[in-house]
Scaffold this motif. Sequence first.
Motif, mmCIF file in Angstrom:
data_model
loop_
_atom_site.group_PDB
_atom_site.id
_atom_site.type_symbol
_atom_site.label_atom_id
_atom_site.label_comp_id
_atom_site.label_asym_id
_atom_site.label_seq_id
_atom_site.Cartn_x
_atom_site.Cartn_y
_atom_site.Cartn_z
ATOM 1 N N GLU A 45 0.866 -1.185 0.000
ATOM 2 C CA GLU A 45 0.000 0.000 0.000
ATOM 3 C C GLU A 45 0.896 1.226 0.000
ATOM 4 N N THR A 46 0.826 1.978 -1.072
ATOM 5 C CA THR A 46 1.680 3.162 -1.173
ATOM 6 C C THR A 46 1.028 4.389 -0.559
ATOM 7 N N LEU A 47 -0.289 4.349 -0.373
ATOM 8 C CA LEU A 47 -1.019 5.488 0.190
ATOM 9 C C LEU A 47 -1.987 4.992 1.259
ATOM 10 N N ASP A 48 -1.916 5.599 2.443
ATOM 11 C CA ASP A 48 -2.903 5.300 3.477
ATOM 12 C C ASP A 48 -4.188 6.048 3.144
ATOM 13 N N GLU A 49 -5.289 5.313 3.061
ATOM 14 C CA GLU A 49 -6.554 5.934 2.676
ATOM 15 C C GLU A 49 -7.109 6.798 3.801
ATOM 16 N N THR A 50 -7.372 8.070 3.482
ATOM 17 C CA THR A 50 -8.021 8.952 4.443
ATOM 18 C C THR A 50 -9.536 8.786 4.382
ATOM 19 N N VAL A 51 -10.035 8.413 3.202
ATOM 20 C CA VAL A 51 -11.454 8.116 3.001
ATOM 21 C C VAL A 51 -11.527 6.775 2.294
ATOM 22 N N PRO A 52 -12.349 5.829 2.759
ATOM 23 C CA PRO A 52 -12.374 4.507 2.124
ATOM 24 C C PRO A 52 -12.857 4.566 0.685
ATOM 25 N N SER A 53 -12.149 3.853 -0.201
ATOM 26 C CA SER A 53 -12.521 3.821 -1.618
ATOM 27 C C SER A 53 -13.295 2.558 -1.971
ATOM 28 N N GLY A 54 -13.255 1.561 -1.091
ATOM 29 C CA GLY A 54 -13.881 0.279 -1.396
ATOM 30 C C GLY A 54 -12.990 -0.630 -2.211
ATOM 31 N N GLN A 55 -11.796 -0.156 -2.530
ATOM 32 C CA GLN A 55 -10.858 -0.940 -3.322
ATOM 33 C C GLN A 55 -10.136 -1.951 -2.431
ATOM 34 N N THR A 56 -10.082 -3.209 -2.860
ATOM 35 C CA THR A 56 -9.384 -4.253 -2.107
ATOM 36 C C THR A 56 -8.151 -4.689 -2.881
ATOM 37 N N LEU A 57 -6.987 -4.461 -2.294
ATOM 38 C CA LEU A 57 -5.740 -4.861 -2.955
ATOM 39 C C LEU A 57 -5.539 -6.362 -2.785
ATOM 40 N N THR A 58 -5.141 -7.022 -3.846
ATOM 41 C CA THR A 58 -4.973 -8.485 -3.806
ATOM 42 C C THR A 58 -3.610 -8.888 -4.353
ATOM 43 N N LEU A 59 -3.303 -10.148 -4.134
ATOM 44 C CA LEU A 59 -2.095 -10.757 -4.698
ATOM 45 C C LEU A 59 -2.469 -12.170 -5.152
ATOM 46 N N PRO A 60 -1.646 -12.824 -5.967
ATOM 47 C CA PRO A 60 -1.985 -14.173 -6.451
ATOM 48 C C PRO A 60 -2.019 -15.181 -5.300
ATOM 49 N N ALA A 61 -3.098 -15.967 -5.206
ATOM 50 C CA ALA A 61 -3.185 -16.996 -4.167
ATOM 51 C C ALA A 61 -2.131 -18.071 -4.380
ATOM 52 N N SER A 62 -1.703 -18.264 -5.633
ATOM 53 C CA SER A 62 -0.688 -19.283 -5.932
ATOM 54 C C SER A 62 0.642 -18.973 -5.269
ATOM 55 N N LEU A 63 0.802 -17.733 -4.828
ATOM 56 C CA LEU A 63 2.038 -17.362 -4.155
ATOM 57 C C LEU A 63 2.241 -18.195 -2.883
ATOM 58 N N ALA A 64 1.124 -18.682 -2.288
ATOM 59 C CA ALA A 64 1.241 -19.501 -1.078
ATOM 60 C C ALA A 64 2.005 -20.784 -1.362
#
Length: 857
Positions: free
Chosen positions: A61-80
């Motif tokens: 996360e490069t920016l801490d949200e001051t107001v929620p955008s509803g955006q969910t950052l994800t990564l590949p599950a295969s990374l596990a």
Amino acid sequence: MLKATLRSFLAHKGRLLLSALAVLLSVAFVAGSLIFSDTVSRTFDRLFASTAADVTVTPKETLDETVPSGQTLTLPASLADRLARVDGAAAARAEVDVDGITVADEDRESVGPTTGAPTIGTAWNPTERSPVELTSGHAPKGDAQVLIDADTADGKDVRIGDRLTVIGQQGSFPVEVVGIVTFTTTNPGAALVFFDPAAAQTKLLGDPKAATSISVDAAEGVSDTELKRRVADALGGDAGTYELRTAEEQAKSDVEQLGGFLDIIKYVMLGFAGVAVLVGVFLIVNTFAMLIAQRTRELGLLRALGADRRQVRRSVLTEALLLGLVGSTLGLAAGIGLAVGLIELMGLMGMNIRATEMVIGWGTPVTAYVVGLGVTFVAAYLPARRAAGVSPMAALADAEIADIGRPLRLRAVVGSLVGAAGAAALAGCAMSSKTSSAASLLGLGVVLTLIATVIAGPLLVRPVIRVLGGAFPALFGSIGRMSQRNALRNPRRTGATAAALMVGLALVGGMSVASASMTRSFDQQIDKTLGADFVVQNGNFVPFPREVTEKIRDTEGVGLVVRQQLATIRVGLPDGDRVKTTAAGYEPQLDKVANITYAQGDTAAALAAGHLAMDKDFAEDHGVRVGDKLPVEFQGERRAELTVGALTDQESAEGFGTQGGIYFSLATLERFAPGGQDAAVYVNAASGTSDGDLRGSLEKTLDPYPQVQVRDIADYKELVHDQIAVLLYLVYALLGLAIIIAVLGVVNTLALSVVERTREIGLLRAIGLARRQLRRMIRLESVVIAVFGAVLGLALGLVWGVCTQQVLALQGMTALAIPWGTIVAVMIGSAVVGVVAALLPALRASRMNVLAAIAHE
């Protein structure tokens, strides 16, 4: 001298009791806030430390949200799978945690917290570190089964077998509760809903190959730090796109995210403590000044018997320290009780903290005693110096010297100088064109004018009280005349007594003007800007899924729908600043739901591809012109270069309520910050549909979505009013505390005054003054002192409020409103305070034995 001091303290313990209460309140709020914050911090430290994985991998996360955008950052599950093969890794799991979902029961009522805490959808991956355990039912299987935490189930009457509706980012879907989980650690207050891991990916993220984080467990003998290094090596060039944290680092990050909430509670409590300390100082100064005046002959005899000035001063300060010691000890005990009460209150709000785990660090009692002893020592120092100046000849005087008639020239000079400096600071605040400098001058002016009013208060006693009590002789005859003269008898005492009430009322007066001006300014801005018939928003401004918007579009009677999304951005400016702010994205028909005034350009230019709009004042401050290309950073390190297409002139330096008033097209926002949800939907009625019919249709359509509300302009104003009222309620609570201590001060002053005037009261009773008349005289004296404090406080508060509004005007809130109703109510309330404060002293005076009073020495 030590024996004499102790005997004197014990002889006057009743008179010192009310001053001890002021110390007690001050210390209680300080100790209570420290104990509560330490307990909550320790509790959550243990919670996060015990539940965090050895190494956690999350999207960066490069920016801490001051107001929620509803955006969910994800990564590949295969990374596990990839990280599970790292040397030193015992296991790795793909985790799914999504905040901000809504869960509704069969009655379409939300089963989530009502305190603002989130409802979290998460994958059921039980481990030894899980904060919950399955206590009934079975694990979820497939898309339609969930577990729910026991606290939520008990609070919302949810049972196994109940059907619920989950409303997430990807839309709504039905589920069945198949099990209940119970917290094995502290419940942070959130509602937890657990899904089958595959269902969590598809239903909450909309991607069976995505996850929100990867948890990696270390093999035996491998440290978290070493495992983190090996994971970073395994990621290679991709390591820079992820955030890697050890269990300790993850726990610290979680605590920091919670820290804002805890700091608010802590600072509010310390604010109460500060008010209690400030008002308590006036009470203690007055009490010791009166006690010393009454003991003039006693102190003179001590001097005649050989006590020097230093010994007398030390004797009075020792009494003060004894008072501080008693008040601090009782205050520390009261602070523990206050902390327990706050913990219980948090429990009612869903944050279950065990009172048995209360933390009382060594710093808490040290701070409590430093505050208590320090307040009393400082407050008693001036009276102690005055006591040391008592002449041995005073013991031969026939009457006590009550500090009457001393010239007020020094107060006049010092008060005038400090007042002039304060007035200059407030004038500079009113004329300043920059918010930062205006706010600094306002703070300086408030402090200086408050000090000046306290210093010069006794100078104002005679002219003001002659006016306030001018009608007393006509209304109450000789009783009214005596009460007025009693208040005028000792201006220093009257001024110090009224000062305690003045502080609280000045704060309330200033904040009332500021809040009323903010409310009127927002009302004017809403009337001028909002052109939509209705606005659909989440109750607590959390974004909602696109499904809701589509339902609105399909509602009968809806003509135009314009979506709004929000995103946190960082924009580079020509003057070298890089400002983080919240920007909005709108659909092209913005002009039809909002009335925007442009200094340059228009809506078409503002919402053109690759363009943005900005507030003209913000642009001027940073050297921005139409046509400039500005680097803009979005979440996830996505970068764009956007052209300034338009400058707005909305009479609000912050445009749409955010720094810079930046907005662009929704297409631009979705290109660089995809996955966001709608923050608001503006709706206009179709031709031939009335507002009432459309509202009914919208409410029916949105009935399955308890998280959103339909608001017209009046509702929108009420929402803003409610937000401002939260601050005002806090100020009123501070006022309540100040009034409690001020009442103690008036009671103490009158009680000591009654003792001081015992012989005088006996003589009045002997020549025919009835008990009822005596009680009335003392009540009227109390009322005029209280109203005098209210007049000074409100006058000072009005000046502060007007200057505060000038600072707000630099932020676009240009309307000035004086809440006359509040001011009148406060004046009436002050008179009531005076009556209440006089009840006990008046009763005691009326019960005196006349002969004993006349013989009093």
